[in-house]
Motif scaffolding. Structure first.
Motif, mmCIF file in Angstrom:
data_model
loop_
_atom_site.group_PDB
_atom_site.id
_atom_site.type_symbol
_atom_site.label_atom_id
_atom_site.label_comp_id
_atom_site.label_asym_id
_atom_site.label_seq_id
_atom_site.Cartn_x
_atom_site.Cartn_y
_atom_site.Cartn_z
ATOM 1 N N UNK A 10 -4.239 1.401 -14.630
ATOM 2 C CA UNK A 10 -5.449 2.481 -14.416
ATOM 3 C C UNK A 10 -5.576 2.685 -12.377
ATOM 4 N N UNK A 11 -5.156 3.660 -12.459
ATOM 5 C CA UNK A 11 -4.624 3.585 -10.684
ATOM 6 C C UNK A 11 -6.022 4.802 -10.085
ATOM 7 N N UNK A 12 -6.721 3.919 -9.331
ATOM 8 C CA UNK A 12 -8.118 4.624 -9.085
ATOM 9 C C UNK A 12 -7.254 5.469 -7.315
ATOM 10 N N UNK A 13 -7.404 6.830 -7.652
ATOM 11 C CA UNK A 13 -6.368 7.554 -6.135
ATOM 12 C C UNK A 13 -7.718 6.681 -4.951
ATOM 13 N N UNK A 14 -8.697 7.159 -5.641
ATOM 14 C CA UNK A 14 -9.366 6.594 -4.312
ATOM 15 C C UNK A 14 -9.796 5.934 -3.361
ATOM 16 N N UNK A 15 -9.174 4.799 -3.954
ATOM 17 C CA UNK A 15 -9.903 3.383 -3.911
ATOM 18 C C UNK A 15 -8.744 2.882 -3.638
ATOM 19 N N UNK A 16 -7.616 3.746 -3.878
ATOM 20 C CA UNK A 16 -6.132 2.898 -4.046
ATOM 21 C C UNK A 16 -5.934 1.136 -4.324
ATOM 22 N N UNK A 17 -6.979 1.258 -5.555
ATOM 23 C CA UNK A 17 -6.504 0.503 -6.308
ATOM 24 C C UNK A 17 -6.032 0.768 -7.844
ATOM 25 N N UNK A 44 -4.444 -4.255 -4.408
ATOM 26 C CA UNK A 44 -4.150 -3.255 -4.395
ATOM 27 C C UNK A 44 -3.272 -2.261 -4.689
ATOM 28 N N UNK A 45 -3.361 -0.878 -4.352
ATOM 29 C CA UNK A 45 -1.432 0.192 -4.797
ATOM 30 C C UNK A 45 -0.900 -0.211 -3.710
ATOM 31 N N UNK A 46 -1.082 -0.817 -2.735
ATOM 32 C CA UNK A 46 -0.132 -1.393 -2.242
ATOM 33 C C UNK A 46 0.485 -2.535 -2.435
ATOM 34 N N UNK A 47 0.096 -3.673 -2.881
ATOM 35 C CA UNK A 47 0.766 -4.672 -3.610
ATOM 36 C C UNK A 47 1.427 -4.580 -4.612
ATOM 37 N N UNK A 48 1.188 -3.521 -5.531
ATOM 38 C CA UNK A 48 1.410 -3.582 -6.711
ATOM 39 C C UNK A 48 3.003 -2.851 -6.222
ATOM 40 N N UNK A 49 2.689 -1.714 -5.081
ATOM 41 C CA UNK A 49 4.044 -0.693 -4.983
ATOM 42 C C UNK A 49 5.221 -1.820 -4.598
ATOM 43 N N UNK A 50 4.558 -2.857 -3.630
ATOM 44 C CA UNK A 50 6.168 -3.773 -2.850
ATOM 45 C C UNK A 50 6.728 -4.792 -3.938
ATOM 46 N N UNK A 51 5.356 -5.238 -5.291
ATOM 47 C CA UNK A 51 6.118 -6.367 -5.677
ATOM 48 C C UNK A 51 6.102 -5.861 -7.350
ATOM 49 N N UNK A 52 6.276 -5.691 -7.382
ATOM 50 C CA UNK A 52 6.595 -4.088 -9.058
ATOM 51 C C UNK A 52 6.065 -2.723 -8.983
ATOM 52 N N UNK A 53 6.945 -2.556 -8.495
ATOM 53 C CA UNK A 53 7.204 -0.507 -8.539
ATOM 54 C C UNK A 53 7.269 -0.233 -10.164
ATOM 55 N N UNK A 54 6.105 0.830 -10.373
ATOM 56 C CA UNK A 54 6.101 1.077 -11.492
ATOM 57 C C UNK A 54 6.980 2.722 -12.110
ATOM 58 N N UNK A 106 1.999 15.138 -15.173
ATOM 59 C CA UNK A 106 2.577 14.422 -14.369
ATOM 60 C C UNK A 106 1.306 15.295 -13.099
ATOM 61 N N UNK A 107 1.634 14.261 -12.166
ATOM 62 C CA UNK A 107 0.280 14.731 -11.509
ATOM 63 C C UNK A 107 0.924 15.405 -10.081
ATOM 64 N N UNK A 108 1.036 16.914 -9.883
ATOM 65 C CA UNK A 108 1.132 17.253 -8.661
ATOM 66 C C UNK A 108 1.424 16.914 -7.546
ATOM 67 N N UNK A 109 0.714 15.120 -7.238
ATOM 68 C CA UNK A 109 1.203 14.338 -6.118
ATOM 69 C C UNK A 109 0.585 13.143 -7.211
ATOM 70 N N UNK A 110 2.463 12.159 -5.983
ATOM 71 C CA UNK A 110 1.979 11.171 -6.989
ATOM 72 C C UNK A 110 1.759 9.781 -5.853
ATOM 73 N N UNK A 111 1.278 8.795 -5.899
ATOM 74 C CA UNK A 111 0.515 7.901 -4.887
ATOM 75 C C UNK A 111 1.632 7.432 -4.435
#
Length: 156
Positions: A32-39, A53-63, A151-156
């Motif tokens: 689960x992604x909390x888009x407000x807290x980016x966690x 953190x969303x940044x760590x997830x994106x860098x280490x293992x992109x969804x 599908x969200x209109x905006x994906x993080x």
């Protein structure tokens, strides 16, 4: 954009391969992604329930896929549920049940596998992603097919 979105991974390694094989699906992990807290809140083998953190997830293992609930959701209840579970153990017995296709009559308390945790969090917010379905019955591939996820209109 909904505050909470569900992220999916195809997964690699032997556990991910077994989950995809058994579920006959494309995804082996969900969070689960909390888009407000980016966690990102997830239950991962060997680590249990954790927050990254969303940044760590994106860098280490992109969804591979991001979906959001397409109906109103009580964000406060979802957030409280997610935070209350942090630190709980990973539910190995249910994962082995999926892989072995053993029937289960009930869920062990206080432990979570990935898609079960995500499903239960959304359920805590007042939305049943599948009718007459318990969180422990849902693997990542099945979860991705909920008619309430879009599908969200905006994906993080």
């Amino acid at each position: 954009m909904q505050r909470f979105q569900i992220l999916f991974w195809k997964g690699s390694g032997p556990i991910g391969a077994m989950i995809r094989w058994q579920s006959r699906g494309e995804y082996a992990h969900a969070a689960i992604l909390d888009t407000y807290e980016r966690q990102v809140y997830e239950s991962r083998e060997g680590k249990g329930v954790q927050v990254l953190s969303l940044d760590k997830v994106r860098n280490e293992n992109p969804y591979s896929l991001c979906l959001e609930v397409g109906v109103p959701l009580d964000d406060g209840k979802v957030g409280r549920f997610l935070k209350k579970q942090v630190g709980k153990k990973y539910d190995w017995s249910s994962v082995f049940r999926f892989v072995s296709r053993r029937q289960a009559s009930r869920k062990s308390a206080g432990v979570w596998f990935c898609s079960e945790y995500a499903f239960a969090a959304i359920q805590a917010g007042g939305v049943d992603l599948f009718r007459d379905t318990e969180p422990w019955e849902v693997d990542p591939a099945f979860l991705s097919k909920s008619p309430h996820l879009v599908t969200p209109k905006v994906t993080p």
